[in-house]
Design a protein around this motif. Structure first.
Motif, short mmCIF file in Angstrom:
data_model
loop_
_atom_site.label_atom_id
_atom_site.label_comp_id
_atom_site.label_asym_id
_atom_site.label_seq_id
_atom_site.Cartn_x
_atom_site.Cartn_y
_atom_site.Cartn_z
N VAL A 149 -69.54 -44.21 112.13
CA VAL A 149 -69.68 -45.67 112.03
C VAL A 149 -68.31 -46.33 111.91
O VAL A 149 -68.03 -47.35 112.56
N CYS B 174 -66.74 -49.01 114.49
CA CYS B 174 -66.29 -50.33 114.02
C CYS B 174 -64.85 -50.59 114.45
O CYS B 174 -64.51 -51.71 114.87
N ASN C 103 -69.67 -56.72 110.08
CA ASN C 103 -71.06 -56.69 109.60
C ASN C 103 -71.59 -55.27 109.56
O ASN C 103 -72.25 -54.87 108.59
N LEU C 104 -71.31 -54.50 110.60
CA LEU C 104 -71.78 -53.12 110.67
C LEU C 104 -71.18 -52.29 109.55
O LEU C 104 -71.88 -51.47 108.91
#
Length: 217
Positions: A69, A73, A87-88
Motif C-alpha cells: 500500500v 501511495c 486518503n489511501l
C-alpha cells in the motif's frame, strides 16, 4: 523556523524533486508527503523484520500488505494523484491499527499510530467536510476493534516482555515520524515565506528593488 541540521537538510532536499506545474503551496504538500511515504515504507520494513524474527506470520503478512500500500501511495503521489494517495494511506493505517489491536490487544501500543493517521489527514489538501468524514471513518475502525476486544478479549501471543518493548518501539517510531514530518513542513513553509518576501522586495525580471520596498527605504 530555522534551517535544520545540514545533514538533515540534505536528506530532506531529496524529497523536493517536484513534478512540473506545481504551485508553491502544492510543493510544500508534495515534499511533506514524500517524507511520509518513505518513513511509512521504512517502518513497515522494520516491523516485518521483527515479526519474521518472532514468527508471527499473520502480522508479517499484514505488514507486507501495508508495504505494498505504501509503495502504491508513493507512485500515485508522484503521478499527481496526491489526495487519493493520502486518503489511501490514512485508511490503510487505521485498518492496520484495528487488525493489530485485534491480534495483540492494546498492550503493545499500536494504537499510537492513529495520531500519525490524524496528522496525514490534517495535511491533506481537501475541503473541511471531506476531511471530517475521513476522520470519522478512520476513528470508527479502532473504536470497533476496542468494542470487539471488550466482548471477546484477546490472548497476547507475544513472548513475555515484548509487549512493553513494542510499546517503546512504537513510541520511538512515531516520535521520529512526527519530528521529521513537522521539520519538513516547517522548513518548506519558511522557505515559501522567504520566496514571497523576496518577490515583494525585488523585481523578478531586473532584480531591482520593488516600488513598495523603495517607499519603505
Amino acid at each position: 523556523m530555522g534551517r535544520p541540521h545540514p545533514h538533515l537538510a540534505r536528506w530532506l532536499l531529496r524529497f523536493e524533486d517536484f513534478p512540473p506545474g506545481l504551485t508553491e503551496d502544492e510543493k510544500t504538500f508534495h515534499a511533506t508527503f514524500n517524507v511520509v511515504y518513505v518513513l511509512a515504507i521504512a517502518s513497515h520494513l522494520l516491523y516485518a523484520g521483527l515479526m519474521l524474527w518472532l514468527g508471527e506470520m499473520g502480522i508479517l503478512a499484514l505488514d507486507l500488505g501495508m508495504l505494498v500500500v505504501d509503495l502504491v501511495c508513493l507512485q500515485l503521489h508522484r503521478a499527481r494523484r496526491e489526495i487519493l494517495a493520502a486518503n489511501l494511506l490514512a485508511l490503510g493505517t487505521c485498518a492496520q491499527i484495528s487488525l493489530s489491536l485485534g491480534y495483540f490487544g492494546p498492550a503493545p501500543g499500536f494504537d499510537y499510530f492513529y495520531f500519525g493517521a490524524l496528522l496525514c489527514i490534517y495535511c491533506i489538501r481537501m475541503p473541511f467536510t471531506r476531511r471530517l468524514l475521513l476522520c470519522l471513518i478512520c476513528l470508527s475502525m479502532p473504536l470497533l476493534a476496542y468494542v470487539v476486544l471488550m466482548f471477546q478479549g484477546v490472548a497476547n501471543p507475544l513472548p513475555p516482555g515484548w509487549a512493553f518493548a513494542f510499546r517503546l518501539i512504537n513510541l520511538c517510531v512515531l516520535t521520529v515520524f512526527f519530528t521529521l514530518v513537522l521539520v519538513q513542513m516547517g522548513w518548506s513553509a519558511d522557505r515559501l515565506r522567504q520566496r514571497f518576501e523576496s518577490r515583494e522586495r525585488f523585481d523578478e525580471l531586473t532584480g531591482a528593488l520593488s516600488r513598495a520596498e523603495l517607499i519603505d527605504k
